[in-house]
Design a protein around this motif. Structure first.
Motif, PDB file in Angstrom:
ATOM      1  N   ILE A 208      -2.574 -29.244 -34.890  1.00 33.90           N
ATOM      2  CA  ILE A 208      -2.526 -29.035 -33.446  1.00 33.90           C
ATOM      3  C   ILE A 208      -3.911 -28.680 -32.909  1.00 33.90           C
ATOM      4  O   ILE A 208      -4.390 -29.251 -31.931  1.00 33.90           O
ATOM      5  CB  ILE A 208      -1.527 -27.907 -33.096  1.00 33.90           C
ATOM      6  N   HIS A 211      -6.595 -31.733 -33.053  1.00 30.57           N
ATOM      7  CA  HIS A 211      -6.496 -32.968 -32.280  1.00 30.57           C
ATOM      8  C   HIS A 211      -5.892 -32.833 -30.880  1.00 30.57           C
ATOM      9  O   HIS A 211      -6.030 -33.743 -30.083  1.00 30.57           O
ATOM     10  CB  HIS A 211      -5.669 -33.995 -33.067  1.00 30.57           C
ATOM     11  N   SER A 212      -5.188 -31.730 -30.595  1.00 32.32           N
ATOM     12  CA  SER A 212      -4.484 -31.686 -29.321  1.00 32.32           C
ATOM     13  C   SER A 212      -5.445 -31.689 -28.138  1.00 32.32           C
ATOM     14  O   SER A 212      -6.598 -31.284 -28.260  1.00 32.32           O
ATOM     15  CB  SER A 212      -3.606 -30.437 -29.244  1.00 32.32           C
ATOM     16  N   ASP A 213      -4.935 -32.139 -26.999  1.00 31.56           N
ATOM     17  CA  ASP A 213      -5.726 -32.071 -25.770  1.00 31.56           C
ATOM     18  C   ASP A 213      -4.880 -31.436 -24.671  1.00 31.56           C
ATOM     19  O   ASP A 213      -3.802 -30.896 -24.953  1.00 31.56           O
ATOM     20  CB  ASP A 213      -6.243 -33.463 -25.378  1.00 31.56           C
ATOM     21  N   GLY A 216      -1.198 -32.215 -24.584  1.00 36.15           N
ATOM     22  CA  GLY A 216      -0.290 -31.850 -25.681  1.00 36.15           C
ATOM     23  C   GLY A 216      -0.786 -32.319 -27.029  1.00 36.15           C
ATOM     24  O   GLY A 216      -1.984 -32.448 -27.268  1.00 36.15           O
ATOM     25  N   PHE A 217       0.164 -32.588 -27.880  1.00 35.37           N
ATOM     26  CA  PHE A 217      -0.063 -32.903 -29.271  1.00 35.37           C
ATOM     27  C   PHE A 217      -0.647 -34.322 -29.409  1.00 35.37           C
ATOM     28  O   PHE A 217      -0.305 -35.208 -28.645  1.00 35.37           O
ATOM     29  CB  PHE A 217       1.303 -32.828 -29.968  1.00 35.37           C
ATOM     30  N   VAL A 218      -1.520 -34.489 -30.401  1.00 36.95           N
ATOM     31  CA  VAL A 218      -2.030 -35.822 -30.737  1.00 36.95           C
ATOM     32  C   VAL A 218      -1.841 -35.997 -32.233  1.00 36.95           C
ATOM     33  O   VAL A 218      -2.360 -35.216 -33.022  1.00 36.95           O
ATOM     34  CB  VAL A 218      -3.529 -35.955 -30.387  1.00 36.95           C
ATOM     35  N   LYS A 284       3.341 -35.738 -24.685  1.00 37.85           N
ATOM     36  CA  LYS A 284       3.316 -34.343 -25.158  1.00 37.85           C
ATOM     37  C   LYS A 284       3.507 -34.255 -26.661  1.00 37.85           C
ATOM     38  O   LYS A 284       2.936 -33.393 -27.317  1.00 37.85           O
ATOM     39  CB  LYS A 284       4.463 -33.553 -24.501  1.00 37.85           C
ATOM     40  N   ARG A 285       4.381 -35.107 -27.208  1.00 31.64           N
ATOM     41  CA  ARG A 285       4.692 -35.054 -28.634  1.00 31.64           C
ATOM     42  C   ARG A 285       3.699 -35.818 -29.500  1.00 31.64           C
ATOM     43  O   ARG A 285       3.830 -35.868 -30.705  1.00 31.64           O
ATOM     44  CB  ARG A 285       6.114 -35.585 -28.867  1.00 31.64           C
ATOM     45  N   GLY A 286       2.721 -36.475 -28.834  1.00 31.08           N
ATOM     46  CA  GLY A 286       1.621 -37.064 -29.587  1.00 31.08           C
ATOM     47  C   GLY A 286       1.893 -38.389 -30.268  1.00 31.08           C
ATOM     48  O   GLY A 286       1.167 -38.766 -31.187  1.00 31.08           O
ATOM     49  N   ARG A 308      -2.707 -42.827 -27.541  1.00 32.65           N
ATOM     50  CA  ARG A 308      -2.712 -41.384 -27.281  1.00 32.65           C
ATOM     51  C   ARG A 308      -4.118 -40.796 -27.275  1.00 32.65           C
ATOM     52  O   ARG A 308      -4.337 -39.730 -26.686  1.00 32.65           O
ATOM     53  CB  ARG A 308      -1.822 -40.674 -28.315  1.00 32.65           C
ATOM     54  N   ASP A 309      -5.075 -41.460 -27.929  1.00 32.44           N
ATOM     55  CA  ASP A 309      -6.438 -40.926 -27.966  1.00 32.44           C
ATOM     56  C   ASP A 309      -7.330 -41.530 -26.884  1.00 32.44           C
ATOM     57  O   ASP A 309      -8.529 -41.291 -26.877  1.00 32.44           O
ATOM     58  CB  ASP A 309      -7.070 -41.130 -29.357  1.00 32.44           C
TER      59      ASP A 309
END
Ligand SMILES: [Zn+2]
Ligand SMILES: [Zn+2]
Lengths: 428, 428
Positions: A208, A211-213, A216-218, A284-286, A308-309
């Motif tokens: 978390i 990578h998260s932003d 949320g999660f990535v 949010k859940r990446g 997602r990135d």
């Protein structure tokens, strides 16, 4: 408690964080609640780790060099009392994997210790896309009772260090405390050599915080339970059949592709829910790739893909997307690793004097005082002599990296000659 | 403790087996040992199961019917205080898998409860080769706080019953105790419906007690980490090259075969050890097939195969063995199941009167008094009225089997009319 008492350094290291079971029942109390009852003769310690109890078992199993080596790995909850907890990173109870091996020779035990830290480093870098530094802990930071503690250290996005996994060479300390003795090939009685190593659900926190932003999660594609989610879009129910047919075909085409050696994992989210809300659910859940499919996309035989990135979604011809999806996932996995590595490199400095060291570890940005510092690579001569400085700045020695050209230098704090460099950082 | 106190039946059911943490440190005591220190304000209960704490989380997560259903599964150690423990079967601490779901409707929760007991039954029968009876627990044997407890019950070789897995329909009991409330599609506030289900390392004990013989463990092929072990045999080192070449070719031929959907798992044991001792090592550990290969076998292009479920090894042409190995493993899997089922059928009786019931559950063989009885299928009218008889004989109601033609009968003990049959047995 009698188990834990055996190895002196070990019990000293853990005594302040032991949860102690003293009773084995509850009974009604006069106030209408419950109170402890059934007092135990010998209090039970909830294991903070299992060297002592597994060592006692090895002592029974090991007779001859032919019985060696042995490896036990267990998944178990352990407990280390914490006054200040932090979700995933530092909890009184945590689930971990702990491995324990016993060997006939020192060389073989050291080899095992190194093999396991490499397994952890490989998992961190190639699966979690989280770069790590492999090194040894200093004497003060070592696992209680260990001769050498190897660690993998990662930099989180707030530039703090996180110890992500450790592997301990325990020498003969535990085998002497617990009488793990074997008859050698030459017929002599010898103490065995042991190791232990573990990673915990702390890695979820590491994932978390690496990578998260703000959204949320990535999730790195290699770890994602679903690598792609397809979101069918239609206004009125009459469009549903056509859209879902297209979606099913697309799903089949995608799952026929492989990435990193396994078929690509695709989820279709056909729940009855507003489009924006549903998309947000997966952001949010990446989920690595979101693929939106509506009547207009079907007309053009295209798909609308969000990575997602990356901030923007793009339209792609369906055939092109299917043909390149494994490449896209591979690029994303690499991009997450590169991004994290870049952050670490930009925030790693070499420091050779105390003033610079103090400045580096002192917050400058008043709005975000918690984000500052990073990794400082410094020569140091002697751990005890810099102890007070480190305490004052709340900095710790993370490790003495395995890969270093220690040509020699001077200690950043005392100016004395020094032969080894360490990574210094604030840490979780 | 405040968590556990919420559901009245639940806390009553578990209060007598709770390990209570009252201190969080150890300090030296005057006698030179250690004593508990750091008393806690509120004692901590080590969870015997996690309904109350997971329910509290669901109460926060669940707002609308759109949030439902939710499933959480965790692997965790739990603790239930036991005065008399028995390896694998009954230990104060055990590792298990516990699943918890929350649903908008009763129907859906019941469906989930049944789905999971079927998953467990499938695993027990088709993987562990252990026949089970699926049924409901009676009120007195139910999980504390459950509306219905489904169970799988197996007969061990000593004819005792073992509860091997359970799945609980919790109704709204926990959601009312913990305020798991959601807004329904119609806009009304409703209590949710929950389930929980689990199996534990007790299944390892079940595996041992179902299939082991006087020579040790017997592993069903589908579960065996190595399905085949190849034992190279040679007297002097000059033969080694030839034997190992043959062994490697054989290994490759075998791993190219599939059984039950995965490549066959083969291990070669080339350790320097006496042949008899090495063979015994694998017999004890229950490896399904042992393949011995020596110079004489190579001359004849044959192999010498021992099946763990049969007393004698046989010589087979190598090509024939490779071509039929998957069939052999399948036969062995089936044979283990059939053998266990036969034992159960031979030791299951229908009983309709108290005298026969007493006789069935009274040891006759003085040399092995512990092996007697089995499963008795009896009509019974009312649990409370037979309670004393069961206590006297140390017999319990294992379950009311799901599959029964309950045409109606009379209670074996009271003679009163009864509509349901149950399985009665002594149990672990
Ligand atoms: Zn999803
Ligand atoms: Zn083996």
């Amino acid at each position: 408690m009698s188990f834990l008492e055996k190895e002196a350094e070990h019990v000293e290291g853990f005594a302040k964080e032991c949860a102690v079971v003293t009773h084995h029942r509850l009974e009604p109390d006069p106030a209408g609640g419950l109170r402890p009852a059934g007092k135990l003769e010998e209090p039970l310690i909830i294991r903070p780790t299992s060297e002592t109890i597994i060592g006692a078992t090895y002592a029974k199993w090991v007779q001859s060099y032919r019985d060696l080596p042995i490896l036990i790995n267990q998944w178990a909850n352990v407990m280390r009392w914490e006054m200040r907890t932090r979700m995933f990173l530092r909890t009184a109870e945590f689930l971990w994997q702990e491995g324990h091996t016993v060997h006939a020779t020192s060389e073989e035990a050291i080899e095992e210790t190194e093999r396991m830290i490499d397994v952890y480093a490989d998992f961190a870098e190639n699966w979690m896309a989280m770069p790590v530094i492999v090194g040894s802990k200093t004497a003060a930071e070592r696992f209680p009772g260990a001769v050498d503690t190897l660690t993998i250290e990662a930099m989180m996005q707030d530039r703090k260090a996180l110890q992500a996994g450790t592997s301990h060479f325990l020498g003969q300390n535990f085998s002497k405390a617990q009488e793990i003795v074997f008859q050698s090939e030459a017929g002599e009685r010898e103490f065995a050599w042991t190791t232990s190593w573990g990673v915990s659900t702390r890695l979820v926190g590491a994932l978390i915080m690496t990578h998260s932003d703000d959204d949320g999660f990535v999730l790195p594609p290699r770890l994602a339970p679903a690598q792609i989610v397809i979101l069918p879009i239609y206004r009125d129910p009459s469009q549903r059949t056509e859209v879902m047919q297209y979606v099913e075909t697309l799903r089949n085409e995608l799952t026929a592709q492989s990435y990193a050696g396994t078929p690509i994992r695709v989820e279709v989210d056909d729940r009855d829910m507003r489009g924006g809300e549903k998309k947000w659910h997966h952001v949010k859940r990446g989920v690595p790739l979101r693929v939106e499919v509506g009547p207009k996309d079907i007309e053009k035989n295209s798909v609308f893909v969000g990575r997602r990135d990356q901030p923007k979604s793009v339209g792609l011809p369906r055939g092109e997307f299917v043909a390149t999806v494994a490449t896209i996932l591979g690029e994303m996995q690499q991009n997450l690793f590169d991004r994290a590595l870049k952050l670490r490199e930009e925030n790693t400095v070499t420091i050779d004097n105390e003033a610079d060291f103090r400045a580096f570890f002192t917050p400058k940005n008043e709005e975000q005082p918690e984000i500052h510092g990073g990794f400082a690579t410094c020569y140091f001569a002697d751990e005890a002599s810099i102890d007070e400085l480190l305490k004052e700045l709340k900095v710790t020695i993370r490790c003495i990296p395995r890969d270093q050209d220690a040509s020699g230098g001077v200690c950043f704090a005392t100016g004395r000659p020094a032969t080894q460099k360490a990574i210094f950082a604030k840490a979780y």
